[in-house]
Design a protein around this motif. Sequence first.
Motif, short mmCIF file in Angstrom:
data_model
loop_
_atom_site.label_atom_id
_atom_site.label_comp_id
_atom_site.label_asym_id
_atom_site.label_seq_id
_atom_site.Cartn_x
_atom_site.Cartn_y
_atom_site.Cartn_z
N TYR A 1 -14.74 -12.42 -45.68
CA TYR A 1 -14.60 -13.19 -44.44
C TYR A 1 -14.62 -14.69 -44.78
CZ TYR A 1 -15.90 -8.71 -42.41
OH TYR A 1 -15.94 -7.38 -42.06
N PRO A 2 -13.94 -15.51 -43.95
CA PRO A 2 -13.87 -16.95 -44.24
C PRO A 2 -14.99 -17.74 -43.58
CG PRO A 2 -12.38 -16.42 -42.43
CD PRO A 2 -13.02 -15.11 -42.86
N ALA A 3 -15.42 -18.79 -44.26
CA ALA A 3 -16.35 -19.78 -43.71
C ALA A 3 -16.51 -20.88 -44.74
CB ALA A 3 -17.72 -19.17 -43.38
N GLY A 4 -16.92 -22.07 -44.29
CA GLY A 4 -17.20 -23.15 -45.23
C GLY A 4 -16.41 -24.41 -44.96
N ALA A 5 -16.59 -25.38 -45.83
CA ALA A 5 -15.97 -26.69 -45.66
C ALA A 5 -14.45 -26.63 -45.81
CB ALA A 5 -16.56 -27.67 -46.66
N GLU A 6 -13.98 -25.84 -46.77
CA GLU A 6 -12.53 -25.75 -46.96
C GLU A 6 -11.87 -25.09 -45.75
OE1 GLU A 6 -11.57 -23.96 -50.70
OE2 GLU A 6 -12.80 -25.38 -51.83
N GLU B 1 -12.81 -25.44 -37.96
CA GLU B 1 -13.93 -24.55 -37.66
C GLU B 1 -14.58 -24.14 -38.98
OE1 GLU B 1 -14.62 -20.75 -34.67
OE2 GLU B 1 -12.73 -20.92 -35.75
N SER B 2 -15.88 -24.36 -39.11
CA SER B 2 -16.54 -24.06 -40.39
C SER B 2 -17.12 -22.65 -40.45
CB SER B 2 -17.65 -25.08 -40.66
OG SER B 2 -18.61 -25.06 -39.61
N PHE B 3 -17.41 -22.08 -39.31
CA PHE B 3 -18.01 -20.75 -39.29
C PHE B 3 -17.43 -19.97 -38.11
CE2 PHE B 3 -22.43 -18.46 -39.70
CZ PHE B 3 -21.76 -17.28 -39.96
N PHE C 1 -22.75 -22.37 -42.32
CA PHE C 1 -22.80 -20.94 -42.59
C PHE C 1 -24.22 -20.51 -42.92
CE2 PHE C 1 -22.54 -17.40 -45.65
CZ PHE C 1 -21.99 -16.45 -44.82
N THR C 2 -24.80 -21.15 -43.90
CA THR C 2 -26.16 -20.77 -44.33
C THR C 2 -27.19 -21.01 -43.23
OG1 THR C 2 -25.67 -21.19 -46.66
CG2 THR C 2 -27.98 -21.28 -45.99
N LEU C 3 -27.14 -22.18 -42.61
CA LEU C 3 -28.19 -22.54 -41.65
C LEU C 3 -28.11 -21.70 -40.38
CD1 LEU C 3 -28.18 -26.40 -42.14
CD2 LEU C 3 -29.90 -24.77 -42.91
N ARG C 4 -26.91 -21.41 -39.92
CA ARG C 4 -26.80 -20.59 -38.71
C ARG C 4 -27.31 -19.17 -38.96
NH1 ARG C 4 -21.48 -18.91 -35.06
NH2 ARG C 4 -22.70 -17.85 -33.43
N LEU C 5 -26.99 -18.63 -40.13
CA LEU C 5 -27.50 -17.30 -40.45
C LEU C 5 -29.02 -17.30 -40.47
CD1 LEU C 5 -25.10 -16.06 -43.28
CD2 LEU C 5 -25.13 -15.34 -40.89
N ARG C 6 -29.60 -18.32 -41.10
CA ARG C 6 -31.06 -18.37 -41.20
C ARG C 6 -31.72 -18.38 -39.83
NH1 ARG C 6 -31.41 -23.04 -45.90
NH2 ARG C 6 -30.93 -21.67 -47.67
N PHE C 7 -31.21 -19.22 -38.95
CA PHE C 7 -31.88 -19.38 -37.66
C PHE C 7 -31.52 -18.28 -36.67
CE2 PHE C 7 -31.89 -23.98 -39.08
CZ PHE C 7 -33.23 -23.97 -39.40
N GLU C 8 -30.26 -17.89 -36.58
CA GLU C 8 -29.86 -16.92 -35.57
C GLU C 8 -30.14 -15.47 -35.97
OE1 GLU C 8 -26.25 -17.46 -33.42
OE2 GLU C 8 -26.24 -19.64 -33.72
N ASP D 1 -17.00 -22.34 -50.81
CA ASP D 1 -16.30 -23.52 -51.32
C ASP D 1 -16.52 -23.72 -52.82
OD1 ASP D 1 -15.62 -24.26 -48.59
OD2 ASP D 1 -17.70 -24.91 -48.39
N GLY D 2 -15.72 -24.61 -53.40
CA GLY D 2 -15.91 -25.02 -54.78
C GLY D 2 -15.89 -23.83 -55.73
N ILE D 3 -16.98 -23.67 -56.48
CA ILE D 3 -17.07 -22.55 -57.42
C ILE D 3 -17.47 -21.25 -56.73
CG2 ILE D 3 -17.61 -24.05 -59.38
CD1 ILE D 3 -20.56 -23.13 -59.08
#
Length: 365
Positions: free
Chosen positions: A42-47, A54-56, A92-99, A13-15
Amino acid sequence: MKEIYEIAVVHGDGIGPEVCSAAVEVVKAALGNGSPLNFREYPAGAEHFLKTGESFPEPTFDACRSSDAILHGAGGIPGVVHPDGTEAGLDFTLRLRFELDLYANIRPIRLFEGVTCPLAGVKAGEIDYIILRENSEGLYAARGAGVQLRGELSVDTLVQTRVGVERIVRKAFELARASNGAPKDGVKRVTCCDKANVLRSYAFFRAVFDEVAPDYPDIEVEHVLIDAMTMHLVLRPGHFNVIVTENMFGDIISDLGAATIGGMGLAPSAELGERNGFFQAAHGSAPDIAGKGIANPYGTVLSAAAMLDWLGSKYADSRLSDAAANIRAATNKALAEGCLSADLKGNWKSADITRRLCDQLAAMR
């Protein structure tokens, strides 16, 4: 060494798309023709969440899990949230970290020549340390699992396990052993940052640290409470070499550290597990400047260099390690020559910085 490395690129997202595209361009310039990296977007994020609900997406997660490395721009847009109030872009970031069990979040804090330090009298080379943030436990392990009772009470649980603490502590000692030591005295030192005087969970973190430390007799050890650490990072940053700490504390002090070297735009990060590696700058998505061409790409470029280093070490591929070293050298030179973005009190556009880095890298090959 592999013939081809698959890199999952998620602009976010954003920048995010601007800085991520810049990093990909710089990596390609560093490796030249015949690059062994295959970038797939690949797509993911708030936008994406706003467009699809769906964000992720699951296909994006599967691609990230199976890729050799993951390169990310930035995630999140203020106000774009799930029904529970948490930001959609952070999934996106948090799921990758934990899973994917990306337990080691490595955040280098380094003051570059050409960048003005907000701390009086501090010059390039006098701040150069690593904040090693435990990335899979701590207070953030409670995300999605906390309790809110009828709008009157809420509880999040801070989680520390022996396995989790021991492996991050050992990683800290390994990083210190491979380093040049603290800028002020050259001592290879690991600092345990906690709140052991108040909470049992942090006393446990410190106890495990103390059990591991004797296995590294060549490394100096010390303890600093988190509140004192916020002062020390401002008053004597040159003392530190590697700081190891719990998830939330690491999140907070890495932003403070970044402020002392010119801002979040110069703060790369590598999030590593036993198999997967995830690389992104430590900054947010800055939607207020998105599309204006003034975003600072250095943090993401340096994160991409960390990606090449990690892959080069993992697969004994000197092509990648050499490219990483060249990217850092080009970054050092560009900053020293005054190629500064708006956040660094300069007037260089993102595209111009990227072009300068690519030109320097082409001359190095």
